[in-house]
Design an enzyme around this catalytic site. Sequence first.
Site, short mmCIF file in Angstrom:
data_model
loop_
_atom_site.label_atom_id
_atom_site.label_comp_id
_atom_site.label_asym_id
_atom_site.label_seq_id
_atom_site.Cartn_x
_atom_site.Cartn_y
_atom_site.Cartn_z
N SER A 1 0.84 -1.19 0.00
CA SER A 1 0.00 0.00 0.00
C SER A 1 0.88 1.24 0.00
O SER A 1 2.11 1.16 0.09
CB SER A 1 -0.90 0.02 1.24
OG SER A 1 -0.13 0.25 2.41
N LYS A 2 0.20 2.40 -0.09
CA LYS A 2 0.91 3.67 -0.06
C LYS A 2 1.69 3.83 1.25
O LYS A 2 2.64 4.61 1.32
CB LYS A 2 -0.10 4.82 -0.21
CG LYS A 2 0.52 6.19 -0.36
CD LYS A 2 -0.51 7.25 -0.66
CE LYS A 2 -1.33 7.60 0.55
NZ LYS A 2 -2.24 8.75 0.32
N ARG A 3 1.29 3.07 2.28
CA ARG A 3 1.97 3.18 3.56
C ARG A 3 3.45 2.84 3.45
O ARG A 3 4.27 3.36 4.23
CB ARG A 3 1.28 2.27 4.58
CG ARG A 3 1.82 2.39 6.00
CD ARG A 3 0.85 1.82 7.01
NE ARG A 3 -0.39 2.56 7.00
CZ ARG A 3 -0.58 3.71 7.65
NH1 ARG A 3 0.41 4.25 8.31
NH2 ARG A 3 -1.75 4.31 7.61
N LYS B 1 5.41 3.75 1.09
CA LYS B 1 6.05 5.01 0.70
C LYS B 1 6.13 5.95 1.89
O LYS B 1 7.15 6.60 2.14
CB LYS B 1 5.29 5.65 -0.45
CG LYS B 1 5.24 4.83 -1.73
CD LYS B 1 4.52 5.59 -2.82
CE LYS B 1 4.46 4.79 -4.10
NZ LYS B 1 3.80 5.54 -5.20
N ALA C 1 -0.82 12.45 2.97
CA ALA C 1 -0.14 12.99 1.79
C ALA C 1 -0.50 12.19 0.54
O ALA C 1 -0.53 10.96 0.57
CB ALA C 1 1.37 12.95 2.00
#
Length: 552
Positions: free
Chosen positions: A254-256, A258, A305
């Site tokens: 997931s974006k987590r 990043k 973000a």
Amino acid sequence: MRDAPLRLRFAPSPTGYLHVGGARTALFNWLLAKKSGGTLVLRIEDTDRSRHVADSVEKIVQDMRWLGLEWDEGPEVGGDHGPYFQSERLEFYRKYTDQLIEQGKAYYALETPQELQAARLAARKEKRSYAYKRPDPLPTCEEADAARQEGKPVTVRFATPGKDLVIQDEILGEVRLASQEIEDFVIQKGDGWPTYHLACVVDDELMKINYVIRGQEHLINTPKHVALQEALGFSTPRYAHLPLIFNMAGAKMSKREKLTTIRERLGQATKGYKAGTPEAEGFYSKLYEVVGGAAVVDALGEGKADEAILEKFATFFGLELPEVNVHDFRLGGYLPEALLNFMSLLGWSAGDDREQLTLAETVELFDVDRIGKANARFDRKKLIAFNTDWCQKVTPERLVEGFGDYLEQTGSPMASAGAAVKIHLLSVCAGFRTFRELESKCGPLFVENDRIVFNPKAVKKLLVRGDRAGYKMLAKVLPELDACPTWSPKELEALFERLCADYDTKLGNVAQPIRVAVTGTNVSPPIFDTLAILGKEKTIARIQQCSSLQEE
């Protein structure tokens, strides 16, 4: 129904870019549609307006086409069952919501968000699970209208049938959800928009979808959808829920990933800083200038973000973020053939020892029965190995096409190079793993001379060390290069052989100082090809520019 031609759908929500898990779902639907001679529908489920990302539909469409996963019906294609954006289908959802209310299978709910939250907190305080309690008697239409007049949100909830719900999953077998685990769920929000549950069920019926392949994260929703289908008199598609995709650390991709990478880097960069000191203020002033202010840094800490902001942080810190979305892999320099091949093996097996398959071979071998139940692991090292092999086995024309797409997407100065130059670079740098790696190696040849960035370690090791031996070598070879009449790899190779003989030295002692001088680093294509591509004028100018550094 099982004998009818298959109609499948890929239904992404435009709340972000196309995640690799969503791309795997799209791929498996596409494979089954192709294998069975069926139809793939692309439907955009854009009813969650609060999380809608403006350019995500365009990016989803672009990424699916980059992968080669064309759809038979949907946006930009058309079809007999449109419109294919849920935001344009509100009349259908309202019709069936009204039908359920009229039949007593759904009802108005007048609780405010604050009242619902208080009920949840009370349950937690009493150490019991929370379940919404159906009002008795049910609110009337008049009471719902009065609540709206007072500015209160009025939702519509489905009256669950009070029985165990069972589905026969094509991968998991029988899945049962006990009646006590299903509360009356919302099918129409306070703003009048449908929830995912209702919109999905209505559209699957009206678009004649008879086979649904989606991730196991939706498994908890499927019994609810079956209950809605029964209440509305709709048919129930066949369901196949794909195993989840985890990274090698065992967490969901997931974006987590990043966010975590950037937070760790931010923590390292600010370690030891004291608030209010000139050192801390100077650092944050530069960071705010790049990312857009203190509020953006605060949003990063809260996990809010977006992709564009994350890229700004990555630029500031010089980070390569973990690839999570399809577009990340496109910008990372992967061939879509390699990514598709790799994704097809995330939960599916061809049934033999073969792994590297063309898309046509995968279609031929694809069978839902070969999809496993266990969660898949996204091994980036294996993907890189796949990409390395694919770059070596596609045709030269396809490789140049893929390289050109990468350069255009990244805005690289190399994009302006002619096809012959690109072909030459791909040839002399054979064995590269990704186009990004190739660009890193060759990119300095295509920037303006004053944009060359000299690597301090390379300068120290190859120019300064040994009583400035590298700089002295540059001074010796500069007039020889300037006098070279023919500027080609063959002639340059002959010149370097003569220079090595004249100075009784190895090729590296001549080539490496020149490589640093013309590229700023100690890595480039073979030195003769590097200089030939750069050209005589730029080569001479860059050596002179580098030589002037020792005078500073």
